[in-house]
Design an enzyme around this catalytic site. Structure first.
Site, PDB file in Angstrom:
ATOM      1  N   CYS A 130      69.053  47.054 -22.295  1.00 37.06           N
ATOM      2  CA  CYS A 130      69.341  47.438 -23.677  1.00 37.06           C
ATOM      3  C   CYS A 130      68.182  47.102 -24.608  1.00 37.06           C
ATOM      4  O   CYS A 130      67.893  47.837 -25.558  1.00 37.06           O
ATOM      5  CB  CYS A 130      70.612  46.759 -24.154  1.00 37.06           C
ATOM      6  SG  CYS A 130      70.558  44.945 -24.115  1.00 37.06           S
ATOM      7  N   HIS A 269      73.442  41.787 -26.826  1.00 38.04           N
ATOM      8  CA  HIS A 269      73.205  43.218 -26.630  1.00 38.04           C
ATOM      9  C   HIS A 269      72.294  43.731 -27.741  1.00 38.04           C
ATOM     10  O   HIS A 269      72.488  43.407 -28.914  1.00 38.04           O
ATOM     11  CB  HIS A 269      74.535  43.968 -26.638  1.00 38.04           C
ATOM     12  CG  HIS A 269      74.434  45.420 -26.323  1.00 38.04           C
ATOM     13  ND1 HIS A 269      73.699  45.910 -25.266  1.00 38.04           N
ATOM     14  CD2 HIS A 269      74.979  46.511 -26.937  1.00 38.04           C
ATOM     15  CE1 HIS A 269      73.816  47.237 -25.233  1.00 38.04           C
ATOM     16  NE2 HIS A 269      74.583  47.618 -26.238  1.00 38.04           N
ATOM     17  N   ASN A 290      73.790  53.164 -29.822  1.00 36.35           N
ATOM     18  CA  ASN A 290      73.908  52.394 -28.592  1.00 36.35           C
ATOM     19  C   ASN A 290      73.176  53.124 -27.470  1.00 36.35           C
ATOM     20  O   ASN A 290      72.674  54.233 -27.668  1.00 36.35           O
ATOM     21  CB  ASN A 290      75.390  52.193 -28.241  1.00 36.35           C
ATOM     22  CG  ASN A 290      75.624  51.022 -27.297  1.00 36.35           C
ATOM     23  OD1 ASN A 290      74.683  50.351 -26.866  1.00 36.35           O
ATOM     24  ND2 ASN A 290      76.876  50.774 -26.962  1.00 36.35           N
TER      25      ASN A 290
END
EC number: 3.4.22.-
Length: 323
Positions: A130, A269, A290
């Site tokens: 990520c 994250h 995302n």
């Protein structure tokens, strides 16, 4: 009365089985054996119940966001965290450039998607990369704002080549360390020349395929949502690191995500703030890109609560590149 209860219970079970079959068909799910399928079905049923109970609260106006089934609804919460996040537990304490307080008036809303500064939603797959996707998304925006060209850049380049700067490929990293690598490397390759594989591989960087460069990076004041808003308005998309550790995050479907159980300082994250706005029902929000594919959330995006005590650490670890 007991007969009616049993009938309703049976109908609910039939409906749940139908949801399971639809899920498998929609997402092309195949399992190695009957034992694995039975386990995944059990996980799915638990998640379906969790989603339905939450959405009942949404319908009553008790919460400002709803949940939905997505392509990893057969994964446990722990499995989602293990394979879909990727932050290492340490923090660089200093900015490369001095932090500055906001000095310009704030616009009521900003959405860099509407300005052409954001590439389509990507999918990190079963890899804790990520941090690379977050860093790349902010750089794609900065490069566009400087050159007028929106170029999809290579996350795999960062996964494979930036370990000397503290990143650990599919096992986690930090966006600012990605920028340190790009600065020293004098560029990052394009996505088309160095496509994503969702694995740790040998570095194949090619200076002939550079898509963008970075001269420095800036970290807005930690925990200050006004500083983050200033950066998003004036600099473009900003890499942010959040607490995605609540069960609700993995099944987010839409609305303004306010999670009272979120931590304001811990992050696991990395995502990208590409704008902000205000919802009549949910209040102020951040528009967050995302890297879990377009099936997740609102076509791959989430509206995260803004100006609610730095909920989910949205402004704690932010950084944007200077090109």
């Amino acid at each position: 009365m007991r007969s009616l209860f049993l009938i309703l219970l049976g109908l609910a079970a039939v409906s749940a089985i139908g949801e399971w079959e639809n899920f498998k068909t929609k997402f092309g799910k195949k399992y190695a054996n009957s034992e694995e399928e039975s386990h995944r079905m059990s996980v799915f049923m638990d998640k379906l119940k969790f989603i339905q109970e939450h959405n009942e609260r949404y319908d009553k106006g008790e919460v400002t966001y709803w949940l939905k089934i997505n392509n990893f609804s057969d994964l446990t919460h722990e499995e989602v965290l293990a394979t879909k996040t990727g932050m290492t537990r340490r923090r660089h304490p200093l900015s490369v450039l001095p932090k500055s307080a906001p000095t310009t008036p704030m616009a009521a809303d900003v959405d860099w998607r509407n300005k052409g500064a954001v590439t389509p939603v990507k999918d990190q797959g079963q890899c804790g990369s990520c941090w690379a996707f977050s860093a790349v998304a902010a750089l794609e925006g900065a490069h566009f704002l400087k050159t007028g060209d929106l170029v999809s850049l290579s996350e795999q380049n960062l996964v494979d080549c930036s370990s000397s700067y503290g990143n650990q490929g599919c096992n986690g990293g930090w966006p600012y360390q990605a920028y340190q690598y790009i600065i020293a490397n004098r560029g990052i390759d394009t996505e088309s020349s160095y496509p994503y594989k969702a694995i740790d591989d040998n570095c194949r960087y090619d200076a002939g395929n550079i898509g963008a460069t970075v001269s420095s990076y800036v970290e807005p004041a930690s925990g200050d949502e006004s500083a983050l808003q200033h950066a998003v308005q004036n600099e473009g998309p900003v890499s942010v690191c959040i607490d995605a550790g609540q069960s609700s995050f993995g099944s987010y479907g839409g609305g303004v995500y306010y999670e009272p159980n979120c931590d304001s300082w811990y992050a696991n994250h990395a995502v990208t703030a590409v704008g902000y706005g205000t919802d009549a029902n949910g209040g102020d929000y951040w528009i967050v890109k995302n890297s879990w594919g377009a099936w997740w959330g609102e076509s791959g995006y989430i509206k995260m609560a803004r100006n609610r005590d730095n909920n989910c650490a949205i402004a704690t670890y932010s950084v944007y590149p200077v090109v």
